[in-house]
Design an enzyme around this catalytic site. Structure first.
Site, mmCIF file in Angstrom:
data_model
loop_
_atom_site.group_PDB
_atom_site.id
_atom_site.type_symbol
_atom_site.label_atom_id
_atom_site.label_comp_id
_atom_site.label_asym_id
_atom_site.label_seq_id
_atom_site.Cartn_x
_atom_site.Cartn_y
_atom_site.Cartn_z
ATOM 1 N N ARG A 15 37.433 -7.222 -17.605
ATOM 2 C CA ARG A 15 37.935 -6.644 -16.367
ATOM 3 C C ARG A 15 38.369 -7.749 -15.400
ATOM 4 N NH1 ARG A 15 32.928 -2.812 -14.865
ATOM 5 N NH2 ARG A 15 31.844 -4.527 -15.917
ATOM 6 N N LYS A 75 31.988 -8.535 -11.881
ATOM 7 C CA LYS A 75 30.558 -8.713 -12.168
ATOM 8 C C LYS A 75 29.933 -9.737 -11.234
ATOM 9 C CE LYS A 75 28.345 -6.987 -14.589
ATOM 10 N NZ LYS A 75 27.546 -5.774 -14.251
ATOM 11 N N TYR A 94 30.307 -6.604 -7.559
ATOM 12 C CA TYR A 94 28.990 -6.067 -7.894
ATOM 13 C C TYR A 94 27.985 -7.210 -7.875
ATOM 14 C CZ TYR A 94 30.982 -1.624 -9.534
ATOM 15 O OH TYR A 94 31.609 -0.410 -9.602
ATOM 16 N N HIS A 96 23.949 -6.347 -7.788
ATOM 17 C CA HIS A 96 22.713 -5.874 -8.445
ATOM 18 C C HIS A 96 21.602 -6.922 -8.301
ATOM 19 C CE1 HIS A 96 24.895 -2.502 -10.149
ATOM 20 N NE2 HIS A 96 25.793 -3.312 -10.647
ATOM 21 N N GLU A 118 27.979 -1.947 -5.053
ATOM 22 C CA GLU A 118 27.073 -0.849 -5.402
ATOM 23 C C GLU A 118 26.292 -0.297 -4.215
ATOM 24 O OE1 GLU A 118 24.592 -4.592 -6.124
ATOM 25 O OE2 GLU A 118 26.671 -3.969 -6.459
ATOM 26 N N ASP A 198 16.043 16.104 -13.325
ATOM 27 C CA ASP A 198 16.331 15.475 -12.039
ATOM 28 C C ASP A 198 15.320 15.991 -11.023
ATOM 29 O OD1 ASP A 198 18.992 13.920 -10.798
ATOM 30 O OD2 ASP A 198 17.890 15.085 -9.306
ATOM 31 N N ARG A 203 20.714 19.545 -6.940
ATOM 32 C CA ARG A 203 21.531 19.045 -8.046
ATOM 33 C C ARG A 203 21.340 19.901 -9.283
ATOM 34 N NH1 ARG A 203 25.946 16.118 -9.443
ATOM 35 N NH2 ARG A 203 25.623 15.343 -7.333
ATOM 36 N N SER A 220 12.287 17.052 -12.840
ATOM 37 C CA SER A 220 11.789 15.823 -13.461
ATOM 38 C C SER A 220 10.372 15.482 -13.015
ATOM 39 C CB SER A 220 12.710 14.649 -13.125
ATOM 40 O OG SER A 220 12.252 13.472 -13.753
ATOM 41 N N LEU A 240 19.177 6.121 -10.571
ATOM 42 C CA LEU A 240 19.594 5.071 -9.638
ATOM 43 C C LEU A 240 18.887 5.246 -8.307
ATOM 44 C CD1 LEU A 240 21.571 2.760 -8.740
ATOM 45 C CD2 LEU A 240 23.068 4.591 -7.912
ATOM 46 N N ASP A 270 21.530 -2.638 -15.274
ATOM 47 C CA ASP A 270 21.955 -3.562 -14.215
ATOM 48 C C ASP A 270 20.922 -3.642 -13.096
ATOM 49 O OD1 ASP A 270 24.318 -4.815 -14.940
ATOM 50 O OD2 ASP A 270 25.553 -3.111 -14.379
ATOM 51 N N LYS A 279 15.756 -4.350 -22.181
ATOM 52 C CA LYS A 279 16.178 -5.703 -21.839
ATOM 53 C C LYS A 279 17.690 -5.752 -22.012
ATOM 54 C CE LYS A 279 15.432 -7.510 -26.536
ATOM 55 N NZ LYS A 279 14.733 -8.497 -27.364
#
Length: 371
Positions: A15, A75, A94, A96, A118, A198, A203, A220, A240, A270, A279
């Site tokens: 990208r 990135k 981004y 993270h 983000e 969730d 939602r 959830s 997230l 991420d 990992k």
């Protein structure tokens, strides 16, 4: 303003942070754009296209970082890139940071103004610069999971949609946000049986009204997830917490509940991943096995469809880039509370609370840090 767009150097990342059309928009607004040689070549955006848009081509990242007032990337900067940042320079990409203390330390030391895609927000409380890549990652998660389920890839040999007379795979999507809804949509399109869990009843109601009995929705809890694992062939981790480390929702001890060859796809990798055994992996070596369960944890998943992802991302990031260039970063951030939410590091200070809390930095509110 002089804007620099380097070539991405993360493993199998093709990208680029700005398309030729984006470069032309910035040039039309009176700015200069530097693009590193062959920065977009991997997805068919060759240097000549940027030159026609009014950009200049530079040979090296070192020259680009040295000259540019603002760096636009995709990135998070790698260590060699962090070392080239300087005080007062703007980094727009981004980041993270929550699961990445080394990058955070390097950005704090740089003195640069670091704006994370983000954590930029919108009027509806959404994350408009994360959403395009979440859509891509959600859709890709199913095709990646379906491939990993193949016996030759170490999976159980299950076809996601089954065939007449043979039941389809069971897919559990943890999280009903942008990633989760896109994953569920593709999985249903492939005729899998799909369950979404969730914690937002609104939602779940929305998903139920949208898809009816094609989709199972469950509130959830740890028990709810654990009860589904023995019958699940593919789990999509799609949880997230903006800017913060992802919660660990499946422990290693729970893997024994699953059938051998089942697959976990961690789209939250991420942000540290939402499975205890996650990992980060790469497109070059995307999977590994733990206790008989296949894990797919590629940290730049949308980079696998780099052309689609580049256009989707830059459609969202360009308007903010124009604001930053036209007004200067400080004024643009102060004028727009949603862009201000994207400021994670400024002048050696951590300005995003979730990052400061998890990594042990003093939190300085973004507006205060800007003075």
């Amino acid at each position: 303003m002089l804007i620099g767009v380097p070539k991405e150097i993360k493993n199998n990342e093709y990208r680029i942070g700005l398309t030729p059309a984006g470069a032309r928009e910035l040039v039309t607004n009176g700015h200069s754009v530097l693009v590193q040689h062959d920065g977009g070549k991997g997805i068919g955006l060759v240097d000549e296209m940027y030159v026609r848009a009014g950009a200049q081509i530079v040979d090296s990242a070192a020259e680009l970082f040295q000259r540019a007032d603002m760096i636009i990337k995709v990135k998070e900067p790698q260590p060699v890139e962090c070392a080239m940042l300087r005080p007062g320079q703007v980094l727009y990409t981004y980041l993270h940071l929550a699961p990445d203390p080394e990058q955070t330390k390097a950005l704090v030391a740089s003195g640069a103004t670091c704006i994370a895609y983000e954590t930029v927000t919108d009027r509806k409380g959404g994350l408009p610069l994360l959403a395009p890549m979440s859509e891509v990652a959600g859709r890709m998660s199913i095709q990646a999971g379906a491939h990993a389920l193949e016996k030759a890839q170490g999976g159980s040999g299950m076809l996601l949609g089954g065939v007449p007379g043979v039941k389809p795979a069971e897919v559990l999507v943890i999280g009903g946000g942008v990633v989760g809804i896109n994953a569920a949509r593709i999985a249903m399109g492939m005729s899998a049986r799909v369950t979404v869990v969730d914690r937002s009843l609104d939602r779940l109601k929305y998903l139920d009204e949208l898809y009816g009995d094609r989709l199972t929705t469950i509130y959830s809890t740890h028990d709810a997830i654990e009860e589904r694992l023995p019958e699940t062939d593919l789990v999509i981790g799609a949880v997230l917490i903006p800017g913060a480390a992802a919660p660990k929702l499946i422990a290693r001890s729970q893997l024994k509940l699953m059938r051998a060859g089942s697959v976990l796809v961690d789209v939250a990798i991420d942000q540290g991943g939402c499975f205890e055994t996650s990992k980060a992996t790469t497109h070059q070596d995307p999977t590994y096995e733990v206790d008989g369960i296949i894990h797919y944890c590629v940290a730049n998943m949308p980079g696998g469809v780099a052309r689609t992802s580049t256009f989707a991302l830059t459609n969202a990031t360009l308007p903010f880039a124009v604001q930053l260039a036209n007004k200067g970063a400080r004024q643009a951030l102060l004028d727009d509370e949603h862009l201000l939410n994207g400021l994670n590091v400024h002048d050696g200070k951590v300005t995003y609370k979730a990052v400061a809390d998890v990594l042990g930095y003093e939190y300085v509110p973004a507006a205060k840090a800007l003075g």
